[in-house]
Design a protein around this motif. Structure first.
Motif, PDB file in Angstrom:
ATOM      1  N   LEU A  26       0.791  -1.218   0.000  1.00 40.09           N
ATOM      2  CA  LEU A  26       0.000   0.000   0.000  1.00 40.09           C
ATOM      3  C   LEU A  26       0.825   1.270   0.000  1.00 40.09           C
ATOM      4  CD1 LEU A  26      -2.602  -1.209   2.527  1.00 40.09           C
ATOM      5  CD2 LEU A  26      -3.042  -0.708   0.149  1.00 40.09           C
ATOM      6  N   ASP A  27       2.069   1.141  -0.402  1.00 41.21           N
ATOM      7  CA  ASP A  27       2.897   2.337  -0.311  1.00 41.21           C
ATOM      8  C   ASP A  27       2.522   3.334  -1.376  1.00 41.21           C
ATOM      9  OD1 ASP A  27       4.196   1.234   1.781  1.00 41.21           O
ATOM     10  OD2 ASP A  27       5.617   0.186   0.499  1.00 41.21           O
ATOM     11  N   ILE A  28       1.800   4.319  -0.974  1.00 37.88           N
ATOM     12  CA  ILE A  28       1.392   5.359  -1.896  1.00 37.88           C
ATOM     13  C   ILE A  28       1.999   6.638  -1.386  1.00 37.88           C
ATOM     14  CG2 ILE A  28      -0.597   6.706  -2.607  1.00 37.88           C
ATOM     15  CD1 ILE A  28      -2.075   3.935  -2.464  1.00 37.88           C
ATOM     16  N   ASN A  61       1.347  13.512  -0.165  1.00 31.01           N
ATOM     17  CA  ASN A  61       1.930  14.833  -0.330  1.00 31.01           C
ATOM     18  C   ASN A  61       2.975  15.037   0.745  1.00 31.01           C
ATOM     19  OD1 ASN A  61       0.379  15.452  -2.444  1.00 31.01           O
ATOM     20  ND2 ASN A  61      -0.830  17.035  -1.413  1.00 31.01           N
ATOM     21  N   SER A  72       2.784  16.833   5.030  1.00 33.09           N
ATOM     22  CA  SER A  72       1.532  17.032   5.759  1.00 33.09           C
ATOM     23  C   SER A  72       1.321  15.876   6.725  1.00 33.09           C
ATOM     24  CB  SER A  72       0.370  17.138   4.777  1.00 33.09           C
ATOM     25  OG  SER A  72       0.332  15.992   3.979  1.00 33.09           O
ATOM     26  N   ALA A  73       0.763  16.207   7.853  1.00 35.37           N
ATOM     27  CA  ALA A  73       0.577  15.195   8.889  1.00 35.37           C
ATOM     28  C   ALA A  73      -0.526  14.239   8.470  1.00 35.37           C
ATOM     29  CB  ALA A  73       0.207  15.871  10.204  1.00 35.37           C
ATOM     30  N   THR A  74      -0.322  12.961   8.713  1.00 35.39           N
ATOM     31  CA  THR A  74      -1.348  12.007   8.354  1.00 35.39           C
ATOM     32  C   THR A  74      -2.293  11.740   9.507  1.00 35.39           C
ATOM     33  OG1 THR A  74       0.292  10.348   8.827  1.00 35.39           O
ATOM     34  CG2 THR A  74      -0.218  10.753   6.520  1.00 35.39           C
ATOM     35  N   LEU A  75      -1.783  11.802  10.709  1.00 34.32           N
ATOM     36  CA  LEU A  75      -2.628  11.431  11.833  1.00 34.32           C
ATOM     37  C   LEU A  75      -2.702  12.566  12.844  1.00 34.32           C
ATOM     38  CD1 LEU A  75      -1.381   7.814  12.556  1.00 34.32           C
ATOM     39  CD2 LEU A  75      -3.405   8.522  11.311  1.00 34.32           C
ATOM     40  N   ALA A  76      -3.881  12.734  13.381  1.00 36.46           N
ATOM     41  CA  ALA A  76      -4.015  13.690  14.474  1.00 36.46           C
ATOM     42  C   ALA A  76      -3.378  13.073  15.713  1.00 36.46           C
ATOM     43  CB  ALA A  76      -5.487  13.968  14.731  1.00 36.46           C
ATOM     44  N   PRO A  77      -2.936  13.903  16.662  1.00 37.50           N
ATOM     45  CA  PRO A  77      -2.291  13.341  17.843  1.00 37.50           C
ATOM     46  C   PRO A  77      -3.248  12.474  18.646  1.00 37.50           C
ATOM     47  CG  PRO A  77      -2.721  15.689  18.111  1.00 37.50           C
ATOM     48  CD  PRO A  77      -2.986  15.360  16.689  1.00 37.50           C
ATOM     49  N   ARG A  78      -2.695  11.441  19.246  1.00 34.14           N
ATOM     50  CA  ARG A  78      -3.532  10.579  20.055  1.00 34.14           C
ATOM     51  C   ARG A  78      -3.891  11.266  21.369  1.00 34.14           C
ATOM     52  NH1 ARG A  78      -2.924   4.967  18.817  1.00 34.14           N
ATOM     53  NH2 ARG A  78      -2.111   4.875  16.723  1.00 34.14           N
ATOM     54  N   TYR A 103      -7.620  10.220  12.516  1.00 35.23           N
ATOM     55  CA  TYR A 103      -8.430   9.770  13.645  1.00 35.23           C
ATOM     56  C   TYR A 103      -7.567   9.840  14.888  1.00 35.23           C
ATOM     57  CZ  TYR A 103      -5.857   5.586  12.357  1.00 35.23           C
ATOM     58  OH  TYR A 103      -4.853   4.729  12.026  1.00 35.23           O
ATOM     59  N   HIS A 104      -8.210   9.862  16.051  1.00 35.20           N
ATOM     60  CA  HIS A 104      -7.423   9.948  17.281  1.00 35.20           C
ATOM     61  C   HIS A 104      -6.801   8.613  17.617  1.00 35.20           C
ATOM     62  CE1 HIS A 104      -7.927  14.001  18.543  1.00 35.20           C
ATOM     63  NE2 HIS A 104      -9.224  13.938  18.252  1.00 35.20           N
ATOM     64  N   ARG A 117      -2.798  -1.052 -10.716  1.00 36.82           N
ATOM     65  CA  ARG A 117      -2.462  -2.420 -10.328  1.00 36.82           C
ATOM     66  C   ARG A 117      -3.405  -3.441 -10.954  1.00 36.82           C
ATOM     67  NH1 ARG A 117      -2.284  -1.251  -4.506  1.00 36.82           N
ATOM     68  NH2 ARG A 117      -0.380  -0.105  -4.130  1.00 36.82           N
TER      69      ARG A 117
END
Lengths: 340, 535
Positions: free
Chosen positions: A4-6, A9, A12-18, B417-418, B476
């Motif tokens: 799934l390596d796509i 950009n 840019s952050a992919t995840l919001a902080p936990r 997501y958190h 693919r």
């Protein structure tokens, strides 16, 4: 396995902080409702235990569990049905029917083989009613309320017919030992409910089937579009509910040494109330079997306490009903669920 | 036709609280230092803005920027965590929907609030029934209400009977009814949350005409949209939200489009740069439908093919049969005629479970009702369709693998997501859509991917992420069929576009022939372009 390596950009952050920090330790709304019930429960148990030390004795606790074992089994099955956004009103009648079936079969026999047979026949009678419910709900698309309201009456009627309206007394000691016996000093019914709980909870939480039960209850259409075997899942919960009610009927008939059609009349009240008190949503898809266990124990303890305090059985009905309403109100108020 | 040119209203955030100083047009609605928290998330922070009488304020921002929340607060549906709301300069405490309506605030939310079992006229007058002799506990004046409804429908150019049940209406018609219902209440302040997302082009034009009329009559309008051209057409002022904060507050005619876009995304985004690979026209045909027919004549004999690696677009106005076709292929609904052939194998008795086993994946258009189990967490929703891949023979879920693979496919789509245990209902629309799509990346890739409106109501950033993953999957070798009501999207993403009208694809355009005008002509059945029909 797909790769799934796509390339995203850059920069840019992919995840919001936990979620971190002390906020995690504080109870959120969902747990708060349960806590309030526990605290209220403690306020009931502690003064009662001081006033009546016998209340928290091991023997009384065991007797509470013993009294609730029949309720617990049918409430477990009912929980599964409610998780799929259905309702099973027929469990009380199944308790009576399976007791009658078991008592009729054991009548005049004394061998262990017949005991085994009658126990299985009782469970099978319950499962058969459950199968009937399940087929109507899952394959004929009948609302569960209507279906099980019908089988409530039909199962009771069948029980009256095959017993000719008589009480069938049981004198087989092996059979009576189902409720009277002990395994490692613990009454057999208590062992049975904890085994049933462990298996059901584990399977509900860790298995594919359990996931599907929650998904079907949470969003039926989405579950169908996602390719889940929706009808089979629905069928399965009604069969399990029926079988557990059948087992409960066998235990109850062993406890009262008699098989009679009206044995389980009104049991559906507790079976539905316990999961609802324990936080299982009647809209389906939310809640845990631990909640049901809590609900059953809470209702059983209050019943037992009222008996110790010599509260008239007439008042007990009023109080039990009030507790159901109050408990669910707390849940709704704390969770700020709105009507619309 | 266009409302008269107005003197600019004051939009500097520092001053808007002071109503007396607000330029030539009085302020109808404003808020000061508004904040809203959901659980641990700040959805709105320090929002101060105002809407002037007779002007339209466009709220822009990516999905999850807080637009819908803000409108919800204005309508009394949500309670702010801090700050205040003022209607006609009066501070409002304990704002409820009833209180909002009493003060003349009306809202059209994205989720319609119509009663499906009632008719159009009953819905339009719901709670405001007209009674004979004006006695409100008396007998309903049906004749009057029907007549009023017919007038409203007529003025909008919608050709349906006032006695039609909402059940029997298409989504776009129901949306129009909802708008007319609110319009009929003559609001002083009208809030519209993505009013055009479900509308056809013609209906959108009628809506804009209606909005211009209302503006001239002094109604103040606040609307949200993702479509840039709508701001120019009906907006007077524009406010851009990003992560719950105002990043731009100005007048539409003085604010260049680029500035609005960059305020939304926080980075320069001139055009979407999507590298689409060349399809191999000798590749095997993975998907074929032969004379597919559905019940109720929604689809009347559709024959289409899609090759491995090809992205086929389905265009057409709402109700042209695109959704019915996709659902028919995937096996949702009643009885069908015709055949679906996957990899040369015809298969009958279609239903979702079997379709998935045959390698067909479907992402439905309505993610909340047909896609997600909102009360469940992100992982559960991600793995739902492919759970078998993570189970032991006894049916026990291997949670470690499940989490790991879910996380991987969610990350590939850049889903925010958190934590994986968060309820999926708490995510924004764009991220919910990504969760839905990530289901098909988690295990073996599907042979055929059916996407129904994959980017409806989603911000630009999320759209690009989704386009990229679609292009990658096609590269693919997945055969992808995308249905969309946004033509630019199809023209960007697809190798070919089949244009539906009346339940049949009228013409297939190859990428070289793409022209927005031609496609629209075929879709609405106008001119010679509509004649050529391909199978």
């Amino acid at each position: 396995m797909t790769n799934l390596d796509i390339q995203p950009n850059a920069g840019s952050a992919t995840l919001a902080p936990r979620r971190l920090g002390i906020g995690r330790l504080l109870p959120d709304r969902r747990r708060l409702a349960g806590m309030i019930l526990w605290i209220a429960f403690a306020f009931y148990v502690i003064p009662l235990s001081i006033a009546e030390p016998n209340f928290i004795s091991l023997s009384n606790i065991l007797s509470i569990l013993l009294l609730t074992s029949v309720y617990a089994l049918i409430a477990f099955g009912e929980s599964l049905v409610i998780l799929t956004a259905g309702i099973d009103l027929s469990v009380g009648s199944i308790v009576g029917l399976s007791g009658v079936v078991a008592a009729l079969l054991i009548d005049g026999h004394s061998s262990a083989g017949w005991v085994l047979l009658s126990v299985f026949a009782g469970i099978a009678a319950g499962a058969a009613v459950g199968l009937f419910n399940g087929v109507l709900v899952a394959y004929v698309n009948l609302p569960s309320f209507v279906t099980t309201l019908g089988t409530l009456s039909m199962a009771l009627g069948v029980a009256y017919v095959i017993s000719s309206g008589r009480q069938i007394s049981i004198d087989n000691n092996t059979f009576l030992n189902i409720s009277g016996g002990r395994i490692f000093e613990i009454p057999t019914p208590i062992v049975i409910i904890f085994c049933a709980f462990a298996v059901l909870w584990g399977y509900l939480t860790y298995s594919r089937w359990g996931r599907f039960v929650y998904a079907v209850g949470g969003n039926l259409r989405a579950a169908y579009v996602a390719g889940l075997p929706v009808r089979k899942i629905l069928l399965s919960v009604y069969v399990i509910s029926g079988a557990l009610a059948g087992l409960a009927g066998v235990i109850l008939s062993s406890e009262v040494t008699v098989g009679v059609a009206s044995n389980g009349s009104g049991y559906e009240l507790v079976a539905i109330a316990a999961p609802v008190i324990g936080g299982i949503s009647l809209a389906g898809g939310r809640g845990s079997l631990f909640g049901t266990l809590f609900g059953v124990v809470l209702l059983g303890t209050i019943d037992n306490g009222m008996t110790i305090l010599n509260v008239s059985p007439f008042y007990q009905h009023i109080i039990r009903g009030a507790i159901i309403v109050v408990a669910v109100s707390i849940d709704i108020l704390v969770n700020k669920r709105r009507l619309v | 036709m266009v409302g008269q040119v107005m003197a600019p209203a004051l939009v500097q955030p520092e001053h808007v609280v002071d109503v007396t100083e607000s330029g030539s047009q009085p302020i109808s609605l404003n808020c000061a230092k508004l904040g809203k928290r959901f659980g641990h998330t700040d959805v709105l922070t320090n929002v101060t803005l105002s809407a002037a009488k007779g002007r339209a304020l466009a709220l822009m921002g990516e999905n999850g920027a807080g637009k819908s929340t803000l409108l919800g607060i204005f309508a009394g549906l949500l309670t702010p965590s801090s700050g205040g709301v003022f209607v006609h300069g009066e501070a409002v405490e304990n704002f409820t929907p009833t209180e909002a309506q009493r003060r003349g605030v009306q809202i059209v939310t994205q989720e319609l609030s119509l009663v499906p079992a009632l008719t159009v006229w009953e819905n339009i007058h719901l709670g405001r029934e007209l009674c004979l002799g004006g006695w409100e506990h008396g007998v309903l004046d049906r004749r009057h209400m029907r007549k009023r409804t017919a007038e409203l429908l007529d003025s909008f150019g919608l050709n349906i009977s006032p006695d039609t049940r909402i059940d029997d209406l298409s989504l776009s018609h129901a949306q129009v009814v909802e708008i007319l219902k609110v319009y009929n209440r003559k609001p002083a302040i009208l809030l519209l949350d993505e009013p055009t997302s479900a509308l056809t082009e013609g209906e959108t034009r009628s809506l804009f005409k209606l909005i211009h009329q209302m503006k001239s009559a002094g109604t103040s309008i606040v609307f949200t949209t993702h479509k840039m051209n709508e701001i120019g057409q009906i907006g007077d002022d524009v406010v851009v939200l990003r992560d719950g904060r105002i990043t731009l507050n100005g007048q539409v005619d003085k604010t260049p489009t680029d500035e609005i876009v960059s305020a939304m995304v926080g980075r320069e985004l001139s055009t979407i740069d999507l590298q689409l690979h060349q399809p191999n026209y000798d590749a095997r045909i993975v998907f074929e439908s032969r004379n597919l027919i559905t019940t109720k004549d929604k689809v009347e004999g559709v024959s289409l093919t899609c090759r491995a690696g090809e992205i086929l677009g389905l265009a057409g106005i709402a109700g042209a049969g695109r959704t019915a076709f996709m659902e028919c292929v995937f096996g949702i609904g009643g009885h069908f005629g015709g055949d679906v052939v996957i990899n040369g194998r015809t298969y009958s008795g279609r239903r979702p479970g079997r379709s998935i086993a045959a390698g067909v994946a479907y992402v439905p258009q309505d993610r909340k009702s047909a896609g997600l189990v909102l009360a469940q967490d992100v992982v559960t929703n991600t793995s739902l369709t492919q759970l078998n891949a993570f189970c032991t023979p006894l049916g026990i879920v291997r949670r470690g693998v499940e989490r790991e693979r879910s996380e991987k496919s969610l990350t590939a789509l850049r889903t925010r997501y958190h934590d994986l245990g968060q309820e999926v209902g708490e995510l924004s629309g764009g991220n919910q859509q990504k969760v839905l799509l990530s289901r098909w990346l988690i295990s073996d890739q599907p042979e055929v991917l059916l996407l129904n409106e994959p980017t409806r109501g989603i911000d630009v950033g999320a759209k690009v992420d989704i386009y990229r993953i679609i292009a990658t999957l096609a590269e693919r070798g997945v055969a992808v069929i995308v249905s969309s009501s946004e033509l630019p999207e199809l023209m960007l993403l697809c190798h070919a576009v089949a244009v539906f009208r009346n339940g049949v694809p009228q013409r297939i355009f190859s990428r070289g022939e793409f022209s927005e005008e031609d496609i629209i002509r075929v879709a609405i059945g106008e001119g010679a372009a509509a004649d050529a029909s391909e199978a």
